[in-house]
Design a protein around this motif. Structure first.
Motif: not given
Lengths: 181, 291
Positions: B144-159
């Motif tokens: 993406v543009e800019g000098d930042k880093v966005k981090i999304v952690v999304m544990p995803k269940g199997a059900g």
């Protein structure tokens, strides 16, 4: 309604879909890999590692136990994956299963034939469910990690009768009642 | 150590990949322990709306569970998922140190071990031996543009993941086709996906991109609508119809089957209309940080 484990056929025959039960006593956890292994053993003429007569299986694999607790968060997994193994275990005397979601068409007739029940655990409420587990002991298939068979002692574990010994299905009747499209 | 310097006349920001390890570790734990306030508030609202007594009882337990898990810092659901890590990396960032994906996986490994989270990943999908540390994570990066880093952690269940679906519709199927595919998916899922659900819908792109859009749609804050008027309308219509299916909390029958519907769209080929539906169970977990 408070119910003691192990269940008896007399008690089970009195249960109706939608009944909310609080279970106290010993039960076993087993899910995909443990079912496959147990059924393969039985089909080869062997004995499964647990005595199944009048026992209850909880389809679950808990989180690891934190240092001060007997068990980590625990809750039901989707039951339908265990359907192909159910009749073999019913023949061994299995009396109840705890899981989530609806099951294959052939399961309700089996519940009727073998006088067994399918109980629904509260999917998503795993942190408070773990509070109801007072003891946990890994007893078989330890190599399966989270999926090993564990013996649990539960106190007032809340479950709802999903399929009763008449073969009635809670989800089917419940959904029909509220369905508008 | 975060520093800036000039590379080829451009201001660049250096970040050492090792710095991500403790960040990812904490995000894994936070996501699994703490459901977002917006979600808990929405569950409380749903409790008021739900007509079924059994449905109300389930919602009540879910609310208590979320509060207990956060207070005691334990996993809200035992299925602490396969870990989806999405990073939006500013194009002015330069990475130094170990390989970025190794750093992310090390963070996941530490988070799941220290956090007493369940290890639910098998190495080879057919041989099926547990990797023992919940790695590898499913890592997605966008520049993406800019000098930042966005981090999304999304544990995803199997059900809920197992009940997700994708279909290549034809352009003539239009928004009605999308609607009926989404509703069919919800009906097939029933109680297996642990409703009340959050429904992510990806429309357009290619087959794989539609699937990714549907997962990204689940990252949108609860209650926030798509900015395009026609998609916002479709989201509202779908939510209303999903709640008429009668599936209800945990599929026991009731009037609250979904909490929100999020649609993400992208341009596509003149001959295509890919649609993906990614279901999210009531334990919708993600933790976000921008560095």
């Amino acid at each position: 309604m408070k119910v003691k484990l192990p269940l008896t056929r007399e008690v089970v025959e009195e249960l109706n879909i939608g009944d909310v039960l609080e279970l106290t006593g010993y039960l076993y956890t087993a899910r995909d890999a443990a079912h496959k292994r147990m059924v393969e053993t039985i089909e080869r003429g062997g004995k499964p590692p647990i005595e199944l007569d009048n026992q209850t299986i909880f389809y679950a694999a808990p989180c690891p136990a934190p240092p001060d607790k007997p068990i980590g968060s625990i809750g039901p997994t989707t039951s339908v994956r265990m359907d192909p193994y159910v009749e073999t275990l019913l023949k061994e005397g299995l009396i109840a299963m705890i899981g989530k979601g609806d099951r294959s068409y052939y399961i309700p007739p089996l519940m009727k034939k073998y006088k067994a029940v399918y109980l629904l655990g509260l999917g998503g409420a795993a942190a408070i469910m773990a509070r109801k587990v007072k003891e946990a002991r890994e007893i078989a298939y330890v190599d399966l990690g989270a999926e090993s068979i564990k013996e649990l002692y539960v106190e007032n574990l809340k479950v709802i009768v999903g399929i009763d010994t008449k073969g009635r299905i809670l989800q089917e009747e419940g959904i029909a009642k509220y369905r508008k499209i | 150590m975060i520093t800036s310097n000039h590379l080829g006349g451009m201001e660049m920001r250096k970040i050492r990949t090792e710095e991500l390890i403790p960040i990812i570790k904490e995000l894994c734990k936070k996501a699994c322990y703490e459901l977002e306030n917006e979600l808990v508030d929405k569950l409380k609202e749903s409790f008021e709306e739900e007509e079924s007594e059994l449905g109300k009882e389930v919602l009540d337990e879910l609310i208590e569970n979320a509060e207990y898990a956060k207070e005691n810092q334990v996993a809200s659901c035992q299925d602490t998922g396969i870990t989806v890590v999405h990073m939006e990396i500013g194009q002015e960032v330069v990475w130094e140190g170990m390989y970025l994906y190794d750093a992310v996986n090390e963070g996941v490994r530490q988070g799941y071990e220290e956090g007493y989270l369940r290890k639910s990943v098998v190495g080879d999908p057919l041989i099926r031996e547990n990797t023992g540390d919940n790695t590898p994570a499913v890592i997605r990066t966008d520049i993406v543009e800019g000098d930042k880093v966005k981090i999304v952690v999304m544990p995803k269940g199997a059900g809920s993941e197992n009940m997700s679906r994708l279909k290549m519709l034809t352009p003539a199927d239009g928004s009605e086709g999308v609607k009926s595919f989404v509703l069919e998916t919800i009906r097939l899922a029933g109680g297996k996906a642990c409703p009340p659900l959050i429904v992510g819908v990806g429309i357009g792109g290619t087959m794989d991109y539609a699937a990714w859009l549907s997962k990204r749609a689940l990252q949108r804050p609860l209650g926030e609508a798509n900015k395009a008027e026609h998609l916002k309308k479709l989201e509202l219509e779908l939510l209303e119809e999903i709640n008429k299916t009668g599936i209800g909390p945990l599929g026991l029958g009731g009037t609250v089957t979904a909490l929100d519907v999020n649609i993400e769209a992208f341009p596509c080929h003149i001959a295509s209309l890919p649609v993906a539906v990614n279901l999210q169970c009531n334990s919708s977990r993600h933790a976000v940080v921008t560095i």
